[in-house]
Design an enzyme around this catalytic site. Sequence first.
Site, short mmCIF file in Angstrom:
data_model
loop_
_atom_site.label_atom_id
_atom_site.label_comp_id
_atom_site.label_asym_id
_atom_site.label_seq_id
_atom_site.Cartn_x
_atom_site.Cartn_y
_atom_site.Cartn_z
N SER A 61 0.51 -0.04 71.27
CA SER A 61 -0.72 0.64 71.68
C SER A 61 -1.68 -0.38 72.29
CB SER A 61 -1.37 1.32 70.47
OG SER A 61 -2.59 1.91 70.86
N GLN A 103 0.48 -2.85 65.16
CA GLN A 103 -0.38 -3.91 64.59
C GLN A 103 0.20 -5.30 64.78
OE1 GLN A 103 -3.38 -3.81 63.63
NE2 GLN A 103 -3.71 -1.62 63.39
N THR A 121 1.64 12.94 85.15
CA THR A 121 1.13 11.93 86.06
C THR A 121 0.61 10.74 85.26
OG1 THR A 121 0.57 13.63 87.65
CG2 THR A 121 -0.53 11.50 87.93
N GLY A 132 0.01 4.80 70.52
CA GLY A 132 0.92 4.57 69.41
C GLY A 132 1.38 5.87 68.76
N THR A 133 0.49 6.83 68.64
CA THR A 133 0.83 8.09 68.00
C THR A 133 1.95 8.80 68.76
OG1 THR A 133 -1.42 8.32 67.17
CG2 THR A 133 -0.11 10.34 67.30
N CYS A 139 -12.68 9.39 54.30
CA CYS A 139 -13.53 10.51 53.90
C CYS A 139 -13.09 11.76 54.65
CB CYS A 139 -14.98 10.19 54.23
SG CYS A 139 -16.13 11.04 53.19
N ASN A 162 -1.08 -1.62 58.81
CA ASN A 162 -2.43 -1.64 59.37
C ASN A 162 -3.52 -1.84 58.31
OD1 ASN A 162 -1.01 1.02 59.24
ND2 ASN A 162 -3.11 1.77 59.16
N HIS A 203 -5.01 -0.28 72.79
CA HIS A 203 -6.38 -0.50 72.28
C HIS A 203 -6.42 -1.36 71.02
CE1 HIS A 203 -6.97 2.41 68.84
NE2 HIS A 203 -5.92 2.98 69.38
C1 LIG Z 1 -3.55 2.50 65.52
C2 LIG Z 1 -2.16 2.63 65.06
C3 LIG Z 1 -1.32 3.65 65.55
C4 LIG Z 1 -1.83 4.73 66.49
O1 LIG Z 1 -2.03 4.26 67.77
P1 LIG Z 1 -2.96 5.13 68.78
O2 LIG Z 1 -2.80 4.43 70.08
O3 LIG Z 1 -4.35 5.04 68.22
O4 LIG Z 1 -2.41 6.50 68.79
C5 LIG Z 1 -0.03 3.70 65.11
N1 LIG Z 1 0.45 2.80 64.24
C6 LIG Z 1 -0.30 1.79 63.74
C7 LIG Z 1 0.30 0.83 62.78
C8 LIG Z 1 -1.63 1.69 64.12
O5 LIG Z 1 -2.39 0.72 63.61
#
Ligand SMILES: *Cc1c(COP(=O)(O)O)cnc(C)c1O
Length: 384
Positions: free
Chosen positions: A200, A180, A238, A73-74, A326, A152, A202
Amino acid sequence: MPQPIIYLDNNATTPLDPAVLEEMLPFLTTEYGNPSSAYQLGAHSRAAIELARERVASLVGCAAGEIVFTSGGTESNNTAIHSALQLDPARQHIVTTAVEHSATFRYCEQLAERGGAVTFVGVAEDGTLDPDELEQVIRPETAIISVQWANNETGVIFPIERIAEIASRHRVLLHSDAVQAAGKIPIALGTSKINFLSLSAHKLHGPKGVGALFVHRRSAFRPLLIGGGQENRRRAGTENVASIVGFGKAAELAAIGLNAHAARIQSMRDAFEAGILAQIPSAVVNGTRHTRLPNTTSLAFPGVDSEAVLILLDRHRICCSAGSACRAGSTETSHVLRAMNLSEERQRSTLRFSFSRFNTETEVTQAISGLSRAVEQLQTLSNG
Ligand SMILES: *Cc1c(COP(=O)(O)O)cnc(C)c1O
């Protein structure tokens, strides 16, 4: 035997679905071919990536050719904004919100620190966004609007289709961070005017380190990573074959069960929320409860430090997350809760609980009693 974990932090990451792991394994062992290689071993990897592309496209209702695999996502968020800024030197203004994920928020903050023009649109106290307010800050030099589909931290859902109409009327590109939202609520890009959408794996029971950027077939695009011609020249490097395969399987499973899962997840979230509000009368929900993801609740326990609750809950093996991050010893409150103008006390006492299809009703009951006891214990301490 150690106590099993009650995992209520699914907006941070999710457990891998065993069926996802199973599909990934061959690509971590025998199927190691480079997808760009001409021989059969390479063709296997190539075919697996294309199947994954179709499955991810199907989850969000777009064409397979509009999906570009990324490292998550980043990268997807960074890429969309980067691309928009490369197109026209005269259009360098960004419109975004004050409650984006750091992958958008920090990227834009950094551009602003270097003299870039960024407008962060605020939200109401209930976390909702007013599209008219957003429309008013669009300028002739606006390059892109970047607004998340769902938040999120609070789960609040934004009116993306209305924002897409506005962006289209002003002929400005629109990016949405749907990390999300995907797999939790339906997304149908078919007739949408959205140009870019981030995903994303995960966050939907796929592996970490892989994601996608939807790039509308008629949108001009400039890659962030330059090198080989992978991903139709839109993302060099790749391919992360096993993870892409896992993402595809996770997307397929998310799409198949979307409505049934969402209903069950929502009933667990609602039971948890109702249970906590009944047991702890001082608790309050952050963000509107009307347009919200089915799996998320952000709760404040005034008078109690969220970090302290987190530590007590961890002893009971209950995982959730604090509204404040934190950082190097000093606790800085979340920019999302700050943007909602919540009191400092409410920000510092906020915990987020996020559910998934792997949670059970028994866990909900255990979490209600574990959390109530932890909060009561800390309230007694601070009153004593
Ligand atoms: C987790 C998240 C991301 C980042 O995704 P990654 O795959 O961890 O880099 C971006 N946007 C939102 C809203 C997220 O919850």
